[in-house]
Design an enzyme around this catalytic site. Structure first.
Site, PDB file in Angstrom:
ATOM      1  N   GLU A  76      43.168  27.888 -80.714  1.00 54.04           N
ATOM      2  CA  GLU A  76      43.496  28.376 -82.062  1.00 54.04           C
ATOM      3  C   GLU A  76      43.144  29.854 -82.069  1.00 54.04           C
ATOM      4  O   GLU A  76      41.982  30.219 -82.210  1.00 54.04           O
ATOM      5  CB  GLU A  76      42.688  27.596 -83.119  1.00 54.04           C
ATOM      6  CG  GLU A  76      42.976  26.100 -83.149  1.00 54.04           C
ATOM      7  CD  GLU A  76      44.347  25.761 -83.717  1.00 54.04           C
ATOM      8  OE1 GLU A  76      44.963  26.638 -84.358  1.00 54.04           O
ATOM      9  OE2 GLU A  76      44.804  24.628 -83.520  1.00 54.04           O
TER      10      GLU A  76
ATOM     11  N   CYS B 288      42.169  34.424 -89.908  1.00 53.86           N
ATOM     12  CA  CYS B 288      43.165  34.451 -88.818  1.00 53.86           C
ATOM     13  C   CYS B 288      44.586  34.441 -89.352  1.00 53.86           C
ATOM     14  O   CYS B 288      45.480  34.987 -88.714  1.00 53.86           O
ATOM     15  CB  CYS B 288      42.937  33.260 -87.887  1.00 53.86           C
ATOM     16  SG  CYS B 288      42.991  31.677 -88.740  1.00 53.86           S
TER      17      CYS B 288
HETATM   18  P1  NAD Z   1      35.840  35.493 -80.064  1.00 50.17           P
HETATM   19  O1  NAD Z   1      36.985  35.087 -79.200  1.00 50.17           O
HETATM   20  O2  NAD Z   1      35.168  36.788 -79.769  1.00 50.17           O
HETATM   21  O3  NAD Z   1      34.670  34.396 -80.000  1.00 50.17           O
HETATM   22  C1  NAD Z   1      34.906  33.023 -80.256  1.00 50.17           C
HETATM   23  C2  NAD Z   1      33.866  32.194 -79.537  1.00 50.17           C
HETATM   24  O4  NAD Z   1      33.993  32.398 -78.136  1.00 50.17           O
HETATM   25  C3  NAD Z   1      32.425  32.508 -79.902  1.00 50.17           C
HETATM   26  O5  NAD Z   1      31.721  31.291 -80.035  1.00 50.17           O
HETATM   27  C4  NAD Z   1      31.909  33.311 -78.720  1.00 50.17           C
HETATM   28  O6  NAD Z   1      30.551  33.079 -78.449  1.00 50.17           O
HETATM   29  C5  NAD Z   1      32.761  32.790 -77.566  1.00 50.17           C
HETATM   30  N1  NAD Z   1      33.050  33.823 -76.568  1.00 50.17           N
HETATM   31  C6  NAD Z   1      33.233  35.150 -76.799  1.00 50.17           C
HETATM   32  N2  NAD Z   1      33.507  35.801 -75.640  1.00 50.17           N
HETATM   33  C7  NAD Z   1      33.503  34.852 -74.663  1.00 50.17           C
HETATM   34  C8  NAD Z   1      33.725  34.891 -73.258  1.00 50.17           C
HETATM   35  N3  NAD Z   1      34.006  36.018 -72.619  1.00 50.17           N
HETATM   36  N4  NAD Z   1      33.634  33.740 -72.566  1.00 50.17           N
HETATM   37  C9  NAD Z   1      33.355  32.570 -73.188  1.00 50.17           C
HETATM   38  N5  NAD Z   1      33.145  32.479 -74.532  1.00 50.17           N
HETATM   39  C10 NAD Z   1      33.209  33.588 -75.250  1.00 50.17           C
HETATM   40  O7  NAD Z   1      36.385  35.404 -81.539  1.00 50.17           O
HETATM   41  P2  NAD Z   1      35.630  35.789 -82.886  1.00 50.17           P
HETATM   42  O8  NAD Z   1      35.459  37.268 -82.939  1.00 50.17           O
HETATM   43  O9  NAD Z   1      34.448  34.907 -83.070  1.00 50.17           O
HETATM   44  O10 NAD Z   1      36.715  35.356 -83.976  1.00 50.17           O
HETATM   45  C11 NAD Z   1      37.757  36.186 -84.369  1.00 50.17           C
HETATM   46  C12 NAD Z   1      39.047  35.771 -83.704  1.00 50.17           C
HETATM   47  O11 NAD Z   1      39.277  34.393 -83.893  1.00 50.17           O
HETATM   48  C13 NAD Z   1      40.246  36.457 -84.319  1.00 50.17           C
HETATM   49  O12 NAD Z   1      41.152  36.803 -83.296  1.00 50.17           O
HETATM   50  C14 NAD Z   1      40.858  35.403 -85.209  1.00 50.17           C
HETATM   51  O13 NAD Z   1      42.233  35.553 -85.478  1.00 50.17           O
HETATM   52  C15 NAD Z   1      40.592  34.163 -84.408  1.00 50.17           C
HETATM   53  N6  NAD Z   1      40.589  33.000 -85.266  1.00 50.17           N
HETATM   54  C16 NAD Z   1      41.597  32.095 -85.135  1.00 50.17           C
HETATM   55  C17 NAD Z   1      41.639  31.003 -85.981  1.00 50.17           C
HETATM   56  C18 NAD Z   1      42.713  29.962 -85.877  1.00 50.17           C
HETATM   57  O14 NAD Z   1      42.533  28.899 -86.450  1.00 50.17           O
HETATM   58  N7  NAD Z   1      43.804  30.224 -85.193  1.00 50.17           N
HETATM   59  C19 NAD Z   1      40.654  30.839 -86.948  1.00 50.17           C
HETATM   60  C20 NAD Z   1      39.645  31.785 -87.039  1.00 50.17           C
HETATM   61  C21 NAD Z   1      39.608  32.874 -86.196  1.00 50.17           C
END
Ligand code: NAD
Length: 456
Positions: A209, A243
């Protein structure tokens, strides 16, 4: 709990078979419902701390999870029942049905922007389908992540059915190195690629997602007052950290000036002269994220707002015009209260603009002309879409939620969650008699013309 210990516990609990009976799953879903209700104040307080969310806005997160939980409780027995299906004549006599079985051990990794909903919502489907689950909430919303852990401990105890592992990228990386039966990830497109690469090592299926730039197209034939007000809402709900919120606007050039002044007015009505003082306006998750938004403003001319106090995690609702299409403002997902406004000459030009970019999670067209809306929906791929509004496509259990291409892979919500976390096993049951000899060698006993009739 250490990542490897959580994974091992999830395996042994799944292997014990305790999560399989429908009665157990329903009881655990009821326990989750009661725990969320019991911890409501703590959850709302934590979201205020992490993101300065107004309690009404914070409750919308819990409300979506609670209503999907009730929906699962009402329908799970039907969804989980074997579904009898017609058989092909080559199988005759036989019965055929689909029996949903759990996938096994599920890993859920959550983001910070809806830090409670986006781990609780997928968890509902994973538990309903009979899996064991390890949840890794975001490290950037620490108060809510702790509050969610308290809810899950209250609901599930520590028998390995649902465990929480707290931590950042290092912990996430260790979890991803384990073997899972499904990984459900919500976060950025960039990290989605890391997750999919890790899952590929074990051929683990994934739901991704992700995010992206969801456009709003404003047609010539539009109710501009409503369009401006709803887009102003979309861009400042949770301070634009949603998002599926409107990322940028493509407005018919005839309406561009009026649209800008109506959005300004809407923000004044919502938050007053100084949104920083408003109890209703959320904060950016960290000072670093606020600074990033400040840099993004360089991609256009500030027509309204523009104030930033990074230490306070405050970014004002901001309108940007004269937008540079090759700047980070238009290349990255904004994820904050900045609204670039791009005038276009026609709906066709707007559609070509959208089609030339990665497929978005949401696609919004503001028009009074239904044929125009249908044309946009038919010609521009996206995860979901709305006419005359945004975000709301996520709020209906009946609709599958998810992205396409860069905005994601897979679907959930309501029955779609149950299916995401289940294996639809095809079962055929045959009696020992009759045992037609024609299938066995020597095959030359049956002329091809007759065989064609039987098999075709
Ligand atoms: P992110 O990808 O930075 O982090 C998400 C999760 O992944 C966190 O728990 C983090 O600890 C982990 N993570 C981060 N980097 C990682 C890596 N290199 N390896 C493994 N795990 C890692 O996202 P965010 O900043 O927490 O959230 C914002 C993003 O999420 C935006 O792009 C937003 O559009 C998206 N989002 C999508 C939805 C949806 O339902 N489609 C909903 C909410 C947010």
């Amino acid at each position: 709990m250490l990542p490897a210990d959580a994974a091992a516990k999830a395996r042994s609990t799944f292997d014990s078979g305790k999560t399989l009976p429908l009665a157990f799953r329903l009881e655990r879903l009821r326990a989750l419902l009661r725990a969320i209700e019991r911890h409501e104040d703590a959850l709302l307080g934590a979201m205020r701390q992490d993101l300065h969310k107004h309690p009404n806005e914070a409750f919308a997160e819990l409300g979506l999870a609670l209503s999907d939980l009730k929906h699962h409780l009402a329908h799970l027995a039907d969804w989980a029942a074997p579904q009898r299906l017609p058989i092909s004549k080559v199988l005759f006599p036989a019965r055929a049905y689909v029996q949903h079985e759990p996938l096994g051990r599920v890993l859920i990794i959550g983001p910070w922007n809806y830090p409670a909903l986006l781990v609780l919502h997928p968890l509902i489907g994973a538990v309903a389908a009979g899996n064991t689950v390890v949840v890794k909430p975001s490290e950037l919303s620490p108060a809510t992540s702790q509050a969610v852990e308290a809810v899950l401990r209250d609901a599930f105890g520590d028998d390995g059915h649902v465990s929480v592992v707290q931590g950042g990228v290092d912990v996430s990386t260790q979890l991803l190195a384990e073997r899972w039966d499904h990984i459900f990830f919500t976060g950025s497109t960039q990290v989605g690629k890391v997750v999919m690469a890790a899952a590929a090592k074990h051929l683990t299926p994934v739901t991704l997602e992700l995010g992206g730039k969801s456009p709003a197209l404003i047609d010539d034939d539009v109710n501009l007052d409503v369009a401006a007000k709803r887009i102003a809402w979309s861009k400042t709900y949770n301070a634009g950290q949603t998002c599926v919120c409107v990322d940028y606007v493509l407005v018919h050039e005839r309406h561009a000036a009026a649209f800008i002044s109506k959005v300004k007015q809407a923000w004044l009505d919502f938050y007053g002269q100084d949104p920083k003082q408003s109890p209703d306006f959320s904060r950016i998750v960290t000072p670093r994220h606020a600074e990033r938004l400040q840099r993004l403003m360089e991609g256009g001319t500030v027509a309204h707002g523009g104030q930033v106090d990074a230490a306070e995690r405050y970014v004002a609702p901001t309108l940007l015009t004269d937008v540079k299409l090759d700047s980070p403002l238009m290349q990255e997902e904004i994820f904050g209260p900045l609204l670039p406004v791009i005038p276009v000459k026609s709906l066709d030009e707007a559609m070509a603009f959208v089609r030339a970019r990665p497929k978005p999670l949401g696609l919004y067209v503001f028009t009074e002309n239904d044929a125009h809306a249908e044309r946009v929906f038919a010609q521009c791929p996206s995860g979901g879409a709305m006419q005359n509004d945004s975000i709301g496509q996520i709020a209906t259990h009946s609709l599958p939620f998810g992205g396409v291409g860069d905005s994601g892979l897979g679907r959930y919500h309501g029955r779609h969650s149950f299916e995401t976390f289940s294996n639809p096993k095809s079962v055929v049951r045959k009696p020992a008699f009759p045992d037609f000899f024609l299938r066995y060698a020597p095959l030359r006993r049956t002329p091809l013309a007759l065989w064609r009739h039987i098999v075709g």
